[in-house]
Design a protein around this motif. Structure first.
Motif, mmCIF file in Angstrom:
data_model
loop_
_atom_site.group_PDB
_atom_site.id
_atom_site.type_symbol
_atom_site.label_atom_id
_atom_site.label_comp_id
_atom_site.label_asym_id
_atom_site.label_seq_id
_atom_site.Cartn_x
_atom_site.Cartn_y
_atom_site.Cartn_z
ATOM 1 N N ALA A 168 -55.902 -42.638 31.967
ATOM 2 C CA ALA A 168 -56.088 -41.774 30.802
ATOM 3 C C ALA A 168 -55.556 -40.379 31.102
ATOM 4 C CB ALA A 168 -57.565 -41.695 30.421
ATOM 5 N N GLY A 169 -54.902 -39.791 30.109
ATOM 6 C CA GLY A 169 -54.368 -38.452 30.281
ATOM 7 C C GLY A 169 -54.657 -37.571 29.086
ATOM 8 N N HIS A 170 -54.903 -36.309 29.356
ATOM 9 C CA HIS A 170 -55.119 -35.306 28.307
ATOM 10 C C HIS A 170 -53.905 -34.391 28.235
ATOM 11 C CE1 HIS A 170 -56.770 -31.256 26.993
ATOM 12 N NE2 HIS A 170 -57.002 -32.029 25.950
ATOM 13 N N SER A 171 -53.399 -34.169 27.026
ATOM 14 C CA SER A 171 -52.342 -33.213 26.774
ATOM 15 C C SER A 171 -51.083 -33.540 27.605
ATOM 16 C CB SER A 171 -52.866 -31.796 27.054
ATOM 17 O OG SER A 171 -52.015 -30.820 26.552
ATOM 18 N N TYR A 172 -50.574 -32.592 28.384
ATOM 19 C CA TYR A 172 -49.411 -32.840 29.240
ATOM 20 C C TYR A 172 -49.666 -33.974 30.223
ATOM 21 C CZ TYR A 172 -46.299 -31.914 33.257
ATOM 22 O OH TYR A 172 -45.426 -32.038 34.314
ATOM 23 N N GLY A 173 -50.919 -34.265 30.519
ATOM 24 C CA GLY A 173 -51.234 -35.404 31.382
ATOM 25 C C GLY A 173 -50.692 -36.702 30.832
ATOM 26 N N GLY A 174 -50.577 -36.811 29.495
ATOM 27 C CA GLY A 174 -49.984 -37.999 28.898
ATOM 28 C C GLY A 174 -48.517 -38.135 29.213
ATOM 29 N N SER A 175 -47.798 -37.015 29.229
ATOM 30 C CA SER A 175 -46.387 -37.051 29.611
ATOM 31 C C SER A 175 -46.236 -37.533 31.050
ATOM 32 C CB SER A 175 -45.769 -35.650 29.463
ATOM 33 O OG SER A 175 -45.808 -35.203 28.129
ATOM 34 N N VAL A 176 -47.112 -37.042 31.914
ATOM 35 C CA VAL A 176 -47.044 -37.403 33.334
ATOM 36 C C VAL A 176 -47.357 -38.883 33.531
ATOM 37 C CG1 VAL A 176 -48.025 -36.966 35.611
ATOM 38 C CG2 VAL A 176 -47.587 -35.056 34.066
ATOM 39 N N LEU A 177 -48.409 -39.381 32.884
ATOM 40 C CA LEU A 177 -48.773 -40.786 33.114
ATOM 41 C C LEU A 177 -47.751 -41.737 32.501
ATOM 42 C CD1 LEU A 177 -50.179 -42.461 30.501
ATOM 43 C CD2 LEU A 177 -52.000 -40.810 30.916
ATOM 44 N N SER A 178 -47.103 -41.341 31.408
ATOM 45 C CA SER A 178 -46.061 -42.192 30.821
ATOM 46 C C SER A 178 -44.913 -42.404 31.803
ATOM 47 C CB SER A 178 -45.523 -41.561 29.532
ATOM 48 O OG SER A 178 -46.490 -41.570 28.516
ATOM 49 N N GLU A 179 -44.606 -41.373 32.554
ATOM 50 C CA GLU A 179 -43.540 -41.445 33.553
ATOM 51 C C GLU A 179 -44.024 -42.191 34.797
ATOM 52 O OE1 GLU A 179 -39.519 -39.928 34.663
ATOM 53 O OE2 GLU A 179 -40.587 -39.702 32.787
ATOM 54 N N ALA A 180 -45.252 -41.874 35.230
ATOM 55 C CA ALA A 180 -45.747 -42.386 36.513
ATOM 56 C C ALA A 180 -46.078 -43.865 36.481
ATOM 57 C CB ALA A 180 -46.975 -41.594 36.940
ATOM 58 N N ALA A 181 -46.601 -44.359 35.353
ATOM 59 C CA ALA A 181 -47.121 -45.732 35.307
ATOM 60 C C ALA A 181 -46.056 -46.773 35.025
ATOM 61 C CB ALA A 181 -48.228 -45.830 34.255
ATOM 62 N N ASP A 182 -44.861 -46.357 34.671
ATOM 63 C CA ASP A 182 -43.813 -47.326 34.352
ATOM 64 C C ASP A 182 -43.549 -48.237 35.546
ATOM 65 O OD1 ASP A 182 -41.641 -48.152 32.437
ATOM 66 O OD2 ASP A 182 -40.421 -47.663 34.194
ATOM 67 N N GLY A 183 -43.673 -49.544 35.338
ATOM 68 C CA GLY A 183 -43.437 -50.507 36.404
ATOM 69 C C GLY A 183 -44.604 -50.708 37.346
ATOM 70 N N SER A 184 -45.742 -50.057 37.077
ATOM 71 C CA SER A 184 -46.910 -50.214 37.945
ATOM 72 C C SER A 184 -47.643 -51.497 37.586
ATOM 73 C CB SER A 184 -47.855 -49.018 37.789
ATOM 74 O OG SER A 184 -49.046 -49.216 38.519
ATOM 75 N N ALA A 185 -47.818 -52.383 38.555
ATOM 76 C CA ALA A 185 -48.437 -53.678 38.289
ATOM 77 C C ALA A 185 -49.931 -53.571 38.059
ATOM 78 C CB ALA A 185 -48.164 -54.624 39.452
ATOM 79 N N ASN A 186 -50.580 -52.526 38.591
ATOM 80 C CA ASN A 186 -52.045 -52.477 38.494
ATOM 81 C C ASN A 186 -52.551 -51.674 37.298
ATOM 82 O OD1 ASN A 186 -51.170 -50.076 39.760
ATOM 83 N ND2 ASN A 186 -53.107 -49.823 40.844
ATOM 84 N N VAL A 187 -51.693 -50.936 36.603
ATOM 85 C CA VAL A 187 -52.130 -50.177 35.432
ATOM 86 C C VAL A 187 -52.144 -51.108 34.223
ATOM 87 C CG1 VAL A 187 -51.664 -48.250 33.885
ATOM 88 C CG2 VAL A 187 -51.283 -47.991 36.348
ATOM 89 N N LYS A 188 -53.334 -51.343 33.684
ATOM 90 C CA LYS A 188 -53.513 -52.330 32.621
ATOM 91 C C LYS A 188 -53.614 -51.693 31.232
ATOM 92 C CE LYS A 188 -53.614 -55.447 35.790
ATOM 93 N NZ LYS A 188 -52.401 -56.295 36.017
ATOM 94 N N ALA A 189 -53.952 -50.409 31.165
ATOM 95 C CA ALA A 189 -54.090 -49.735 29.875
ATOM 96 C C ALA A 189 -53.807 -48.257 30.045
ATOM 97 C CB ALA A 189 -55.485 -49.944 29.297
ATOM 98 N N LEU A 190 -53.229 -47.670 29.018
ATOM 99 C CA LEU A 190 -52.969 -46.237 28.954
ATOM 100 C C LEU A 190 -53.811 -45.655 27.826
ATOM 101 C CD1 LEU A 190 -49.061 -46.361 29.095
ATOM 102 C CD2 LEU A 190 -50.632 -46.148 31.034
ATOM 103 N N VAL A 191 -54.429 -44.523 28.089
ATOM 104 C CA VAL A 191 -55.247 -43.864 27.068
ATOM 105 C C VAL A 191 -54.770 -42.420 26.944
ATOM 106 C CG1 VAL A 191 -57.567 -43.345 26.264
ATOM 107 C CG2 VAL A 191 -57.188 -45.331 27.753
ATOM 108 N N TYR A 192 -54.324 -42.077 25.751
ATOM 109 C CA TYR A 192 -53.788 -40.743 25.475
ATOM 110 C C TYR A 192 -54.831 -39.953 24.699
ATOM 111 C CZ TYR A 192 -49.296 -42.724 26.863
ATOM 112 O OH TYR A 192 -48.267 -43.321 27.572
ATOM 113 N N ILE A 193 -55.352 -38.897 25.319
ATOM 114 C CA ILE A 193 -56.401 -38.079 24.726
ATOM 115 C C ILE A 193 -55.799 -36.737 24.306
ATOM 116 C CG2 ILE A 193 -58.646 -36.997 25.097
ATOM 117 C CD1 ILE A 193 -58.728 -40.061 25.221
ATOM 118 N N ALA A 194 -55.660 -36.528 22.977
ATOM 119 C CA ALA A 194 -55.035 -35.293 22.475
ATOM 120 C C ALA A 194 -53.777 -35.011 23.287
ATOM 121 C CB ALA A 194 -56.018 -34.119 22.553
ATOM 122 N N SER A 195 -52.849 -35.952 23.248
ATOM 123 C CA SER A 195 -51.864 -36.046 24.313
ATOM 124 C C SER A 195 -50.450 -36.286 23.802
ATOM 125 C CB SER A 195 -52.287 -37.178 25.260
ATOM 126 O OG SER A 195 -51.590 -37.125 26.461
#
Length: 245
Positions: free
Chosen positions: A71-98
């Motif tokens: 889960a990421g808040h604000s700019y954290g959503g931009s970071v997690l969108s980049e970081a989680a690409d291709g990650s086998a263990n990340v099962k869900a993304l949660v964008y909070i005001a993001s």
């Protein structure tokens, strides 16, 4: 919150703060999630540049055994969108005001895509040295404007503390363009804050619809993780239950 998972099956929740905040902005959410039996990590987002911040977060993700809800808040959503690409263990993304950028888009451009944002006029800049030479520009919210543009529904005393302890972000981090889009391959949830003056609600709606996110709207300011932590933890739990059993 209804708990449909056994403690042994619950994913680790990784929480990524955005600009002008720190990991303590998740404290109320963390309390809820731990009460429900979820392991939680809230690492410090460096806020130095999109790609280096994403590389840091990816290293954290790779260190977590088992499934992850990210889960990421604000700019954290931009970071997690980049970081989680291709990650086998990340099962869900949660964008909070993001932000949910597509390839070639920057956080700053998405923030300005629709009218209504007031953050830009509340910022001041500080020139800071870079380790390899040269300088960068750190952005802060003016403390006397912080509550109005960032945390209008947070009690005044708490908003004052948040303003004093805010973490700056470099202007380059906001202008960096995305090269990966984890939301295209990982199921996503989005919490849209309709009283947000940092990211216009229409910008969040545009990104959420494009990503086919499970979307919830709430009457809250940008600092929803502080002002309404139960609403935030509820959507994180819904994401966990919707993707991991």
């Amino acid at each position: 919150m209804n708990d449909a998972q056994s403690p042994a099956s619950k994913p680790t929740v990784v929480l990524v703060h955005g600009a002008f905040a720190d990991s303590s902005s998740w404290n109320g959410v963390i309390k809820d999630l731990r009460r429900e039996g979820y392991p939680v990590i809230a690492p410090a987002n460096p806020l130095r540049g999109l790609h280096e911040d994403a590389a840091y977060l990816r290293a954290v993700l790779d260190s977590v055994p088992g499934p992850v809800v990210l889960a990421g808040h604000s700019y954290g959503g931009s970071v997690l969108s980049e970081a989680a690409d291709g990650s086998a263990n990340v099962k869900a993304l949660v964008y909070i005001a993001s932000f949910q950028p597509d390839v070639g888009e920057s956080t700053s451009a998405l923030a300005a895509k629709f009218p209504g944002g007031k953050l830009g006029e509340a910022l001041h800049t500080v020139s800071v040295p870079l380790a390899g030479g040269g300088t960068a520009t750190d952005l802060y919210i003016e403390q006397d404007k912080f509550r109005a543009v960032f945390a209008a529904d947070v009690p005044g005393e708490i908003a004052e503390l948040m303003a004093a302890t805010q973490r700056p972000i470099t202007s380059a981090a906001l202008d960096d363009t995305a090269t990966k889009t984890a939301w295209k391959t990982i199921p996503s949830w989005s919490l849209i804050t309709t009283q947000d003056l940092a990211i216009p609600a229409d910008s969040m709606r545009f990104m959420s619809q494009r990503a086919n996110s499970h979307t919830t709207e709430i009457d809250a300011s940008h600092a929803v993780t502080v002002s309404q932590p139960h609403a935030v933890s509820n959507i994180i739990v819904a994401a966990a239950q919707g993707t991991t059993g």
